[in-house]
Design an enzyme around this catalytic site. Structure first.
Site, PDB file in Angstrom:
ATOM      1  N   LYS A  78       1.469 -11.517   7.834  1.00  0.00           N
ATOM      2  CA  LYS A  78       1.105 -11.504   6.411  1.00  0.00           C
ATOM      3  C   LYS A  78       1.756 -12.708   5.742  1.00  0.00           C
ATOM      4  CE  LYS A  78       1.262  -8.156   2.543  1.00  0.00           C
ATOM      5  NZ  LYS A  78       1.728  -6.781   2.212  1.00  0.00           N
ATOM      6  N   SER A 153      -1.892  -3.940   0.668  1.00  0.00           N
ATOM      7  CA  SER A 153      -2.057  -5.360   0.441  1.00  0.00           C
ATOM      8  C   SER A 153      -2.135  -6.193   1.720  1.00  0.00           C
ATOM      9  CB  SER A 153      -0.896  -5.891  -0.406  1.00  0.00           C
ATOM     10  OG  SER A 153       0.349  -5.706   0.253  1.00  0.00           O
ATOM     11  N   SER A 177       1.231  -0.528   1.954  1.00  0.00           N
ATOM     12  CA  SER A 177       0.470  -1.738   2.258  1.00  0.00           C
ATOM     13  C   SER A 177       0.320  -2.062   3.738  1.00  0.00           C
ATOM     14  CB  SER A 177       1.078  -2.944   1.531  1.00  0.00           C
ATOM     15  OG  SER A 177       0.773  -2.880   0.160  1.00  0.00           O
TER      16      SER A 177
END
Lengths: 454, 53
Positions: A78, A153, A177
């Protein structure tokens, strides 16, 4: 090598020299080139560095050095996680021109374990959302239906693993997330126990709620990756028999507002577990209904502390809605943050009590299937609920309390969108939760892991 | 500061900062804060425990 292989399947073949890291890495890079324009999973692809790391992994193995099950395995990150010499964008123009000076602790550990890093994945700007729509680099799209959100996310991370652009990804989880996109995309996702994984070098959203963990294709892979993130050596661990397990289902707030297709898939999962001899028992978390307000006041106050100076200096650099929500955060009073911290103590004790006598809690991971991009509300029962609230509803409690939580695919809607089950273990016992997870996974997927089977 | 006082001041401040879109968010935050302050586990100086002991 199949793009859907697990790391546990891949590692012995790498070790034996049956497949090279360079071949695997180039295959991942080819899939990124082919699919990323449509799905927008990656913000930065580090192709040259990845090939160089893969060649080095192959050289080492040929010379007799094998670092472990992540040796030569292509992973994604990420884009909140620092890699020295590479931008960490946080999916925000706030970070334009940024280059990380050093590796995050988890990246240093993964490199030491021999992993190959293929790139940095798209996310909801600064991880402050659940759909991956508000990104300076455009929305990420669900791999099975590009009109839908992959969840967030860590949405780009989930896409990268579901499509074979990487064999696993490292995400962050402040309210769900890792688990939300894992459930939405048919993956295994692990939020370790609070403090289990060092978050130094990872852009924070909320210091006391943030967790770093993997999105991957099996529970065994989650265990391998947890060791990789911590820099610890894997140890063989027994998998308990399903018939010896007791799982607690938290009735009330966490179970009473589910999409009908999610409720059906979860009910069928419970039936299959009961048939395998698992004991399912109802448990209560008396103040679970206070989760949303406790979470909100903690995450807002801590996000405001991190973003305040930048909001004053370059407010236009944020996506408009993210800026507004961060501005709202600056109005939380200290006394209300303190009340939320008190609520956190109450909820932590109640989750501790609910787990006592059980091996883990069992509940869905995500109350709705992957939502359409652009949707702001979802119909649940007799009322409309904001998408963000619906997506966080089943996960954020365990960020507040710090309990380890694991999502495992458990079925699909009639249209084929994945549904995930969530297991929650005792605090500071992530390894024990993974053992329970292996047993549940083997019960639900007796023929072994296959993305196609999901 | 009561919630009503806090919200009035916040809305005035949002207008002063030329952020009218913040009004709806602040009103939503006020509803959440009202729920937080009403949670039965809260204690205060007059009543040390939620059950009144």
């Amino acid at each position: 090598m199949a793009a859907s292989s697990t790391i546990a399947q891949l590692a012995p073949r790498i070790r034996a020299g049956e497949v090279s890291s360079e071949r695997l890495t180039r295959d991942c890079l080819d899939r990124i080139e082919a699919q990323n324009p449509a799905l927008n999973a990656f913000i930065t692809v580090t192709a040259e560095e990845a090939v160089a790391q893969a060649r080095e992994a192959d050289r080492e193995r040929a010379a007799g050095t094998y670092r472990g099950p992540l040796h030569g395995v292509p992973l994604s990150l990420k884009d909140l996680v620092d890699v020295a010499g590479v931008p960490t964008t946080a999916a925000s123009h706030v970070r334009d021109g940024h280059i990380a000076r050093q590796d995050a602790v988890v990246v240093a550990h993964l490199k030491a374990a021999g992993a190959v890093l293929v790139g940095k994945c798209n996310l909801h700007e600064f991880a402050f959302g659940t759909t991956n729509e508000e990104s300076a680099y455009g929305p990420a799209r669900h791999p099975l239906d590009p009109t839908r959100s992959p969840g967030g996310s860590s949405g780009g991370s989930a896409i990268s693993v579901a499509t074979g652009m990487a064999y696993a990804s490292i995400g962050t989880d402040t309210g769900g997330s890792i688990r939300i996109p894992s459930a939405a995309c048919g993956l295994v996702g692990l939020k370790p126990s609070m403090g289990d994984v060092d978050a130094t070098g990872v852009v924070p959203l909320s210091w006391t709620l943030d967790h770093v963990g993997p999105l991957c294709r099996s529970v065994t892979d989650a265990a391998i990756l947890l060791d990789g993130l911590r820099g610890t050596t894997p140890r063989p661990e027994a998998t308990p028999r399903a018939a010896s397990l007791t799982l607690g289902i938290p009735r009330g707030y966490l179970m009473d507002r589910l999409d009908p297709d999610v409720a059906t898939a979860f009910g069928e999962t419970c039936d299959r577990l009961r048939a395998a001899g698992v004991t399912l028992t109802d448990v209560t978390i008396p103040h679970a209904g206070d989760t949303g307000t406790v979470y909100l006041h903690i995450v807002l106050a801590e996000a405001a502390a991190y973003h305040g100076a930048t909001l004053d200096a370059t407010p236009e650099a944020y996506q408009p809605d993210i800026r507004l929500r961060l501005e709202m955060a600056r109005y939380v009073l200290a006394e209300d943050y303190a009340r939320a911290l008190h609520g956190r103590q109450v909820l932590t004790a109640e989750v501790d009590a609910a787990i006592e006598g059980c091996d883990a809690l069992l509940l869905p991971a995500l109350a709705i299937p992957a939502p359409p991009l652009g949707a702001t509300t979802v119909r649940l029962g007799e009322s409309d609920e904001p998408i963000r609230n619906a997506m966080l509803r089943l996960t954020q409690l365990f960020n507040i309390t710090g309990h380890p939580a694991l999502t495992i695919p458990c079925g699909a809607t009639p249209t084929g969108l994945p549904v995930g089950a969530q297991l929650v273990g005792a605090r500071e016992r992530t390894s024990a939760l993974l053992q329970v997870g292996r047993s549940v996974e083997a019960t639900l997927w007796p023929d072994g892991f296959s993305l196609a089977a999901r | 500061m009561t919630l009503a006082d806090w919200l009035d001041a916040a809305l005035v401040d949002a207008d002063r900062r030329n952020l009218p879109a913040l009004r709806a968010l602040l009103e939503g935050l006020a509803r959440s804060t009202t729920a937080l302050r009403a949670a039965e586990w809260n204690t205060d100086a007059r009543d040390q425990a939620p059950d009144g002991r």
